[in-house]
Design a protein around this motif. Structure first.
Motif, PDB file in Angstrom:
ATOM      1  N   SER A   1      61.765 -28.522 -35.039  1.00  0.00           N
ATOM      2  CA  SER A   1      62.200 -27.289 -35.703  1.00  0.00           C
ATOM      3  C   SER A   1      63.114 -27.597 -36.884  1.00  0.00           C
ATOM      4  CB  SER A   1      62.901 -26.367 -34.702  1.00  0.00           C
ATOM      5  OG  SER A   1      62.009 -25.950 -33.694  1.00  0.00           O
ATOM      6  N   GLN A   2      63.946 -28.627 -36.738  1.00  0.00           N
ATOM      7  CA  GLN A   2      64.819 -29.000 -37.852  1.00  0.00           C
ATOM      8  C   GLN A   2      64.016 -29.414 -39.078  1.00  0.00           C
ATOM      9  OE1 GLN A   2      67.676 -31.938 -36.507  1.00  0.00           O
ATOM     10  NE2 GLN A   2      69.135 -30.362 -35.899  1.00  0.00           N
ATOM     11  N   LEU A   3      62.969 -30.210 -38.868  1.00  0.00           N
ATOM     12  CA  LEU A   3      62.164 -30.661 -40.008  1.00  0.00           C
ATOM     13  C   LEU A   3      61.458 -29.487 -40.683  1.00  0.00           C
ATOM     14  CD1 LEU A   3      60.619 -34.054 -38.832  1.00  0.00           C
ATOM     15  CD2 LEU A   3      62.394 -33.666 -40.547  1.00  0.00           C
ATOM     16  N   LYS A   4      60.936 -28.551 -39.888  1.00  0.00           N
ATOM     17  CA  LYS A   4      60.297 -27.380 -40.493  1.00  0.00           C
ATOM     18  C   LYS A   4      61.326 -26.503 -41.196  1.00  0.00           C
ATOM     19  CE  LYS A   4      56.667 -26.405 -40.566  1.00  0.00           C
ATOM     20  NZ  LYS A   4      55.619 -26.798 -41.548  1.00  0.00           N
ATOM     21  N   ALA A   5      62.530 -26.438 -40.671  1.00  0.00           N
ATOM     22  CA  ALA A   5      63.586 -25.675 -41.340  1.00  0.00           C
ATOM     23  C   ALA A   5      63.943 -26.318 -42.675  1.00  0.00           C
ATOM     24  CB  ALA A   5      64.819 -25.591 -40.439  1.00  0.00           C
ATOM     25  N   VAL A   6      63.964 -27.655 -42.699  1.00  0.00           N
ATOM     26  CA  VAL A   6      64.238 -28.375 -43.946  1.00  0.00           C
ATOM     27  C   VAL A   6      63.156 -28.042 -44.981  1.00  0.00           C
ATOM     28  CG1 VAL A   6      64.290 -30.666 -45.011  1.00  0.00           C
ATOM     29  CG2 VAL A   6      65.559 -30.237 -42.900  1.00  0.00           C
TER      30      VAL A   6
ATOM     31  N   TYR B   1      60.466 -21.866 -39.493  1.00  0.00           N
ATOM     32  CA  TYR B   1      60.016 -21.937 -40.892  1.00  0.00           C
ATOM     33  C   TYR B   1      59.906 -20.530 -41.470  1.00  0.00           C
ATOM     34  CZ  TYR B   1      57.192 -23.127 -44.995  1.00  0.00           C
ATOM     35  OH  TYR B   1      56.734 -23.272 -46.281  1.00  0.00           O
ATOM     36  N   ALA B   2      59.249 -19.636 -40.715  1.00  0.00           N
ATOM     37  CA  ALA B   2      59.082 -18.259 -41.189  1.00  0.00           C
ATOM     38  C   ALA B   2      60.423 -17.549 -41.296  1.00  0.00           C
ATOM     39  CB  ALA B   2      58.150 -17.506 -40.245  1.00  0.00           C
ATOM     40  N   LEU B   3      61.303 -17.799 -40.343  1.00  0.00           N
ATOM     41  CA  LEU B   3      62.596 -17.122 -40.339  1.00  0.00           C
ATOM     42  C   LEU B   3      63.464 -17.578 -41.503  1.00  0.00           C
ATOM     43  CD1 LEU B   3      64.684 -15.259 -39.102  1.00  0.00           C
ATOM     44  CD2 LEU B   3      65.257 -17.036 -37.444  1.00  0.00           C
ATOM     45  N   VAL B   4      63.543 -18.891 -41.722  1.00  0.00           N
ATOM     46  CA  VAL B   4      64.363 -19.398 -42.833  1.00  0.00           C
ATOM     47  C   VAL B   4      63.817 -18.889 -44.168  1.00  0.00           C
ATOM     48  CG1 VAL B   4      65.109 -21.471 -44.073  1.00  0.00           C
ATOM     49  CG2 VAL B   4      65.191 -21.412 -41.571  1.00  0.00           C
ATOM     50  N   LYS B   5      62.504 -18.913 -44.327  1.00  0.00           N
ATOM     51  CA  LYS B   5      61.893 -18.401 -45.558  1.00  0.00           C
ATOM     52  C   LYS B   5      62.264 -16.935 -45.775  1.00  0.00           C
ATOM     53  CE  LYS B   5      59.177 -21.468 -47.665  1.00  0.00           C
ATOM     54  NZ  LYS B   5      59.309 -21.778 -49.128  1.00  0.00           N
ATOM     55  N   ALA B   6      62.184 -16.142 -44.721  1.00  0.00           N
ATOM     56  CA  ALA B   6      62.497 -14.712 -44.832  1.00  0.00           C
ATOM     57  C   ALA B   6      63.966 -14.493 -45.171  1.00  0.00           C
ATOM     58  CB  ALA B   6      62.139 -14.006 -43.522  1.00  0.00           C
ATOM     59  N   LEU B   7      64.854 -15.294 -44.571  1.00  0.00           N
ATOM     60  CA  LEU B   7      66.282 -15.143 -44.845  1.00  0.00           C
ATOM     61  C   LEU B   7      66.623 -15.563 -46.272  1.00  0.00           C
ATOM     62  CD1 LEU B   7      67.832 -16.488 -41.497  1.00  0.00           C
ATOM     63  CD2 LEU B   7      67.507 -14.106 -42.185  1.00  0.00           C
ATOM     64  N   LYS B   8      66.034 -16.666 -46.714  1.00  0.00           N
ATOM     65  CA  LYS B   8      66.322 -17.153 -48.077  1.00  0.00           C
ATOM     66  C   LYS B   8      65.843 -16.157 -49.135  1.00  0.00           C
ATOM     67  CE  LYS B   8      67.693 -20.891 -48.926  1.00  0.00           C
ATOM     68  NZ  LYS B   8      69.082 -21.394 -49.106  1.00  0.00           N
ATOM     69  N   ALA B   9      64.885 -15.318 -48.751  1.00  0.00           N
ATOM     70  CA  ALA B   9      64.356 -14.344 -49.707  1.00  0.00           C
ATOM     71  C   ALA B   9      65.274 -13.146 -49.890  1.00  0.00           C
ATOM     72  CB  ALA B   9      62.970 -13.869 -49.252  1.00  0.00           C
ATOM     73  N   VAL B  10      66.192 -12.917 -48.928  1.00  0.00           N
ATOM     74  CA  VAL B  10      67.014 -11.700 -49.005  1.00  0.00           C
ATOM     75  C   VAL B  10      68.511 -11.968 -49.121  1.00  0.00           C
ATOM     76  CG1 VAL B  10      65.314 -10.289 -47.773  1.00  0.00           C
ATOM     77  CG2 VAL B  10      67.093 -11.486 -46.477  1.00  0.00           C
ATOM     78  N   VAL B  11      68.952 -13.203 -48.821  1.00  0.00           N
ATOM     79  CA  VAL B  11      70.386 -13.508 -48.941  1.00  0.00           C
ATOM     80  C   VAL B  11      70.566 -14.776 -49.776  1.00  0.00           C
ATOM     81  CG1 VAL B  11      70.909 -12.453 -46.708  1.00  0.00           C
ATOM     82  CG2 VAL B  11      70.508 -14.909 -46.834  1.00  0.00           C
ATOM     83  N   THR B  12      71.736 -14.904 -50.368  1.00  0.00           N
ATOM     84  CA  THR B  12      72.007 -16.065 -51.223  1.00  0.00           C
ATOM     85  C   THR B  12      72.988 -17.047 -50.586  1.00  0.00           C
ATOM     86  OG1 THR B  12      73.761 -14.831 -52.359  1.00  0.00           O
ATOM     87  CG2 THR B  12      71.556 -14.780 -53.336  1.00  0.00           C
ATOM     88  N   VAL B  13      73.660 -16.654 -49.506  1.00  0.00           N
ATOM     89  CA  VAL B  13      74.612 -17.565 -48.865  1.00  0.00           C
ATOM     90  C   VAL B  13      73.840 -18.650 -48.104  1.00  0.00           C
ATOM     91  CG1 VAL B  13      76.371 -15.787 -48.656  1.00  0.00           C
ATOM     92  CG2 VAL B  13      74.771 -16.166 -46.763  1.00  0.00           C
TER      93      VAL B  13
ATOM     94  N   MET C   1      65.237 -22.413 -27.995  1.00  0.00           N
ATOM     95  CA  MET C   1      64.014 -21.623 -27.871  1.00  0.00           C
ATOM     96  C   MET C   1      63.202 -21.547 -29.159  1.00  0.00           C
ATOM     97  SD  MET C   1      63.936 -20.361 -24.770  1.00  0.00           S
ATOM     98  CE  MET C   1      62.757 -19.039 -25.042  1.00  0.00           C
ATOM     99  N   ILE C   2      63.797 -21.875 -30.291  1.00  0.00           N
ATOM    100  CA  ILE C   2      63.136 -21.614 -31.561  1.00  0.00           C
ATOM    101  C   ILE C   2      62.047 -22.648 -31.825  1.00  0.00           C
ATOM    102  CG2 ILE C   2      64.673 -22.931 -33.119  1.00  0.00           C
ATOM    103  CD1 ILE C   2      64.636 -20.326 -34.903  1.00  0.00           C
ATOM    104  N   ALA C   3      60.838 -22.168 -32.085  1.00  0.00           N
ATOM    105  CA  ALA C   3      59.684 -23.032 -32.316  1.00  0.00           C
ATOM    106  C   ALA C   3      59.612 -23.417 -33.794  1.00  0.00           C
ATOM    107  CB  ALA C   3      58.409 -22.319 -31.885  1.00  0.00           C
ATOM    108  N   PRO C   4      59.025 -24.585 -34.105  1.00  0.00           N
ATOM    109  CA  PRO C   4      59.015 -25.074 -35.494  1.00  0.00           C
ATOM    110  C   PRO C   4      58.457 -24.071 -36.505  1.00  0.00           C
ATOM    111  CG  PRO C   4      58.333 -26.812 -34.005  1.00  0.00           C
ATOM    112  CD  PRO C   4      58.459 -25.577 -33.168  1.00  0.00           C
ATOM    113  N   TYR C   5      57.315 -23.478 -36.228  1.00  0.00           N
ATOM    114  CA  TYR C   5      56.731 -22.578 -37.220  1.00  0.00           C
ATOM    115  C   TYR C   5      57.440 -21.228 -37.261  1.00  0.00           C
ATOM    116  CZ  TYR C   5      53.149 -26.044 -37.973  1.00  0.00           C
ATOM    117  OH  TYR C   5      52.505 -27.213 -38.314  1.00  0.00           O
ATOM    118  N   ASP C   6      58.110 -20.868 -36.168  1.00  0.00           N
ATOM    119  CA  ASP C   6      58.915 -19.643 -36.189  1.00  0.00           C
ATOM    120  C   ASP C   6      60.164 -19.832 -37.043  1.00  0.00           C
ATOM    121  OD1 ASP C   6      57.125 -18.346 -34.577  1.00  0.00           O
ATOM    122  OD2 ASP C   6      58.261 -18.621 -32.725  1.00  0.00           O
TER     123      ASP C   6
END
Length: 657
Positions: free
Chosen positions: A239-244, A211-223, A204-209
């Motif tokens: 979605s994989q490419l946008k996550a990359v 991207y926003a989610l990974v960015k938000a997670l990387k900002a608050v966790v280090t694992v 269900m996860i869309a490419p730009y969603d």
């Protein structure tokens, strides 16, 4: 590979700098790949053929176990799940192994007691598991507490999952929004997660969603952040490419023969897409191609009969509407087909989001996808205009009680009250950690199974799957004959079958005789239907006696003579009306199976008195349990089935007189 392709690949390698931040890859072929595409029927003997080759690729991990494999192996393949883990470890010695652990559900479909959960994780670690990808269907991390404690004690990697789901077409809304997932990630870090997985089970996860989610997670966790997304909707590769681009650390892929459709994106296109970038995997495309060659020619032919080739498209955009994971969707279709109700599939699609909402907008992943799916089918087939939720499964009752955990939003109050009426544990739902109300199970299981369980591994098979687990242990130790249906298919049998099909299509199944007689005037044409195939067959009776034809003649009117009703053919489907209103016989009322399934247990014995509406037998359908109730008052008679028996729709479960 052609020489030109090999030379081209070699040129790429010679000019290929090491990436500064290579994306890590976990291969899912040996678990989620075959679970998604051919019902988890992959056998250990076929995995061995590529295990050593896959060990040389450089994967971050190989997913080899967990999920539905444990159930399917002992139930349908006559394989010991623990032995697969040990065997594959002997062939893939360098690459860590990962498993899918359903938290307190372990690899079953309900929450098990703490003693079972602790023992299971301990034995999985001892048998060779390295990474425990742990999820809870409700994202209720109280269900993580027991298993995580043991994962850490065993010195293994704890990967905590967030089950990704939506109530809107895209990320947002009041429930499953960015703040929700960021909050869940923080909870996982506080629990000691070594990595965090975004588990997108329905694609269900869309490419730009993402991207926003990974960015938000990387900002608050280090694992490390790990993305798991099925290809079902067709968005996963994008979605994989946008996550990359957003900085995701690990991606899930499959080898090409096990990829796409309801499975996952293939590894090979990703390798070439990232080639020469700072996220280059560093994988050798030639080694991947060699693995695919083995899978295509020596493995996949054994499983082609399980593949769904009824659809032309490799994607299913309907998943964006009903959010049902591919594996669950195929189960629903098969269940409806067995019930002669496939024409109801559109009604099921419409009802499914309503049931999901009534049950607290729960994510659709095992076991909640089954819970919602089976209840939806029950509603469509059994509800009446004046009553919804006429047949409520045992698992829905457990969910309403709180045995699975806390739902994202409250369960519909009216449904909850109806489900808990007469519920054995009490009619008021609990708010504590679910396992706190479960009594220890191992000692009881040990007493029940006796010496049939030779060790803790055997005992854990039985503890989680009492009916099918016991049957497997009887096969394993020679106490029962192994049926042909669970024996492996060989390439030789595949080739013979292909030859038969080839001959059938050419009309050569029966050897033609040179002196074949001429067709007579008695030739008759019959239509023959075999599964979905239709054949027109000519039959010419032999012998001297001509066919008898009765000429119509006038007869005097007479009183009708009673005749015995003809016996129904063995495979006849019992009409739905007969199931809804069991037929009264001279010696009582037949209680019929409203759906195909497996007998779990009889709650009443022959001679027991029952009242209308009282539970008599528990029937498992699609891994969910249905307590079937007496259609009338009376005494139970005529039980001819036992625990473990498989029944068709309309089968007589007992007679009440």
């Amino acid at each position: 590979m052609s020489d030109n392709v090999v030379m081209s690949a070699m040129n790429y390698d010679s000019n290929r700098p090491a990436a500064s931040n290579p994306v890590k890859i976990m291969d899912l072929s040996l678990r989620d790949g075959h679970q998604s595409l051919f019902a988890t029927r992959g056998r250990t003997e076929d995995m061995i053929q590529v295990a050593e080759m896959m060990d040389e690729i450089g994967f971050w991990a190989l997913e080899t176990w967990g999920g539905a494999t444990f159930d399917t192996m002992h139930r349908f393949l006559n394989e010991d799940p623990w032995e697969r883990l040990r065997t594959l470890k002997r062939y893939a010695k360098k690459t860590p192994f990962s498993m899918l652990l359903r938290a307190q559900n372990l690899v079953g479909y309900r929450n098990y007691a703490d003693d079972v959960a602790t023992a299971f994780v301990d034995r999985a670690a001892e048998n060779g598991m390295d990474i425990f990808r742990t999820f809870d269907a409700l994202n209720d991390y109280r269900n993580f507490e027991t298993v995580v404690k043991q994962i850490k004690k065993s010195g293994k990697h704890f990967q905590g999952c967030m089950c990704y789901t939506l109530t809107e077409p895209r990320l947002g809304g009041e429930v499953y929004n960015l703040d929700y997932y960021v909050g869940k990630a923080k909870e996982l870090v506080d629990m000691g997660a070594d990595s965090i997985c975004i588990k997108d089970m329905a694609g269900m996860i869309a490419p730009y969603d993402v991207y926003a989610l990974v960015k938000a997670l990387k900002a608050v966790v280090t694992v490390p952040i790990h993305l798991h997304s099925h290809f079902t909707s067709g968005m996963a590769s994008m979605s994989q490419l946008k996550a990359v681009e957003a900085g995701v650390d690990i991606l899930d892929t499959c080898m090409t023969p096990y990829a796409y459709r309801t499975s996952h994106p293939a590894i090979e296109p990703l390798v070439m897409s990232l080639l020469g970038t700072n996220r280059d995997t560093g994988f050798d495309i030639r080694k991947l191609a060699a693995i695919n060659e083995v899978l295509e020619k020596q493995v996949m032919p054994k499983y082609k009969h399980l593949l769904d080739d009824s659809k032309v498209s490799i994607i299913d955009i309907n998943v964006l509407l009903h959010q049902t994971p591919g594996g669950m969707l195929s189960n629903l279709v098969n269940q409806l087909r067995e019930m002669d109700a496939l024409d109801k599939i559109d009604e099921v699609y419409k009802e499914l989001p309503k049931v999901r909402k009534d049950l607290g907008q729960i994510p659709l992943v095992t076991p909640t996808s089954q819970i919602v799916g089976v209840q939806t089918v029950n509603n469509v087939l059994h509800d009446t205009p004046d009553e919804r939720y006429k047949m409520i499964t045992g698992q829905v009752k457990d969910l309403c009680y709180g045995l699975y955990g806390k739902t994202a939003v409250p369960i519909d109050a009216e449904l909850q009250k109806k489900a808990l009426k007469g519920y054995p544990r009490g009619e008021e739902p609990i708010t504590c950690r679910p396992a706190e109300v479960l009594v220890p199970e191992l000692e009881k299981a040990k007493a029940e199974i006796g010496d049939l369980a030779a060790d803790m591994d055997d005992l854990l098979i039985y503890a989680q799957f009492p009916v099918t687990g016991k049957k497997f242990l009887e096969w394993k130790y020679g106490r029962a004959e192994v049926p042909d249906s669970v024996k492996p298919i060989t390439m030789e049998s595949v080739k013979k079958q292909d030859e038969l099909i080839k001959k059938a299509k050419a009309g050569e199944l029966v050897e033609r005789k040179a002196d074949a007689p001429a067709k007579s005037e008695r030739l008759r044409t019959f239509n023959v239907f075999l599964d979905n195939e239709y054949f027109s067959v000519e039959v010419d009776p032999t012998g001297d006696a001509p066919p008898v034809v009765s000429a119509p003649r006038a007869v005097a009117a007479a009183a009708p003579t009673p005749v015995a009703a003809p016996l129904a053919p063995k495979a006849a489907v019992v009409p739905a009306a007969a199931v809804a209103s069991p037929v009264a016989e001279a010696h009582g009322t037949r209680m019929l199976a409203p759906m195909p399934g497996m007998i779990i247990k009889y709650l009443k014995n022959v001679g027991d008195a029952v009242t209308k509406g009282e539970a008599v037998v528990v029937l498992e359908a699609m891994k969910m349990e249905n307590a079937l109730v007496a259609p009338c008052d009376g005494v139970v008679k005529g039980i001819k089935l036992k625990s473990g028996d498989t029944v068709a729709k309309g089968a007589v479960l007992c007679v009440i007189e």
